[in-house]
Design an enzyme around this catalytic site. Structure first.
Site, PDB file in Angstrom:
ATOM      1  N   GLU A 184      -5.989   6.929  -0.769  1.00 53.01           N
ATOM      2  CA  GLU A 184      -5.960   5.728   0.056  1.00 53.01           C
ATOM      3  C   GLU A 184      -6.596   4.547  -0.670  1.00 53.01           C
ATOM      4  OE1 GLU A 184      -4.642   5.011   3.088  1.00 53.01           O
ATOM      5  OE2 GLU A 184      -3.621   6.927   2.942  1.00 53.01           O
TER       6      GLU A 184
ATOM      7  N   HIS B 136       0.834  -1.202   0.000  1.00 51.70           N
ATOM      8  CA  HIS B 136       0.000   0.000   0.000  1.00 51.70           C
ATOM      9  C   HIS B 136       0.870   1.253   0.000  1.00 51.70           C
ATOM     10  CE1 HIS B 136      -3.388   2.617   1.386  1.00 51.70           C
ATOM     11  NE2 HIS B 136      -2.405   3.234   2.018  1.00 51.70           N
ATOM     12  N   GLU B 137       1.890   1.282   0.848  1.00 55.08           N
ATOM     13  CA  GLU B 137       2.740   2.468   0.946  1.00 55.08           C
ATOM     14  C   GLU B 137       3.573   2.665  -0.319  1.00 55.08           C
ATOM     15  OE1 GLU B 137       2.302   4.624   3.210  1.00 55.08           O
ATOM     16  OE2 GLU B 137       0.916   3.363   4.352  1.00 55.08           O
TER      17      GLU B 137
ATOM     18  N   HIS C 212       1.544   4.380  -2.982  1.00 51.95           N
ATOM     19  CA  HIS C 212       1.459   5.844  -2.885  1.00 51.95           C
ATOM     20  C   HIS C 212       2.568   6.505  -3.705  1.00 51.95           C
ATOM     21  CE1 HIS C 212      -1.793   6.595  -0.143  1.00 51.95           C
ATOM     22  NE2 HIS C 212      -1.271   5.900   0.851  1.00 51.95           N
TER      23      HIS C 212
END
Length: 264
Positions: A189, A128-129, A132
């Site tokens: 997100e 997920h990070e 980004h």
């Protein structure tokens, strides 16, 4: 003023409108070389404030999972620019959190390993990070935050006493880590969740564990506000959205060999 407008127009032509790896339209005007510089400086600031963990086995586990995720970026999102090298640090911080920054910086707090029950759950957060960064969310938000002041990037925004340095920290998603409360937008997100789920599955981590991770987070009681008061999806909404993407993620996982980064 005319010179500034000319520089801004040039910046728009060079960086301009683009699409994220998922196909969403995006306006991200800041040169990536400059974003990498900001990311490196923000990471250094984090390292100066929080000590690195000396836990050898946990460090090895985090390094292994991050590497497996990063190896899948080219195949999963072909053509997406990414740093040539990545620096991965496990911080001695009990908060269950992680972050990734432009310029190839990944930070994971030890507290996250206490909440993530296995490799796949930890991979869900790291994926997920990393997403980004791949989707240039920090660049997009900084562009929105600065507006026409983006021309000032040409003379640097990290000079001492310059209030815009705080905006950069916020835009990179490090606000919570450095005492500045400004999370990524809900759209960012959700996009990072989608991309991260596909990355972890492609790397051989069971995507179904992503929903278990968020159940663990909810059980840990991290003080999350109600969804309508936050730009973040709440845990239940996040779990539901991830479950809806399993029909895409599971086949990716089933086509690869299961990853294993657990310490012996």
């Amino acid at each position: 003023m005319k010179i500034r407008l000319f520089l801004l127009a040039t910046l728009i032509l060079v960086s301009g409108c683009d699409k994220t790896p998922t196909g969403r339209d995006q306006l991200a005007l800041i040169p990536e070389s400059m974003m990498a510089q900001f990311g490196s400086q923000a990471f250094l600031q984090m390292q100066q404030q929080v000590p690195a963990s000396e836990n050898t086995s946990r460090n090895a586990r985090v390094q292994c999972i991050a590497r497996e995720i990063l190896l899948e970026v080219g195949d999963r999102f072909p053509g997406t620019p990414m740093p040539d090298t990545w620096e991965i640090v496990l911080f001695d911080d009990p908060t269950p959190n992680a972050f990734a920054l432009p310029g190839g910086k990944i930070g994971v707090n030890q507290g996250l390993l206490d909440v993530a029950g296995n490799d796949a759950q930890l991979a869900a957060v790291i994926g997920h990070e990393v997403a980004h960064v791949l989707a240039r969310h920090g660049n997009e938000r900084l562009t929105q935050e600065l507006g026409i002041k983006a021309v000032l990037l040409l003379v640097g925004l990290f000079s001492e006493g310059d209030g815009d340095s705080e905006r950069i920290i916020q835009a990179l998603g490090l606000g919570a880590h450095l005492g500045i409360a400004l999370p990524f937008s809900r759209a960012h997100e959700e996009e990072a969740d989608v991309m991260g789920l596909e990355l972890m599955a492609s790397a051989g981590f069971d995507p179904r564990e992503s929903t278990e991770l968020w159940r663990n987070m909810a059980a840990a009681g991290d003080g999350q506000p109600l969804e309508f008061l936050s730009t973040h999806p709440n845990h239940e909404s996040r779990i539901k959205a991830l479950e809806e993407r399993m029909e895409v993620a599971l086949p990716l996982y089933q086509r690869t060999s299961p990853a294993n980064c657990e310490s012996p």
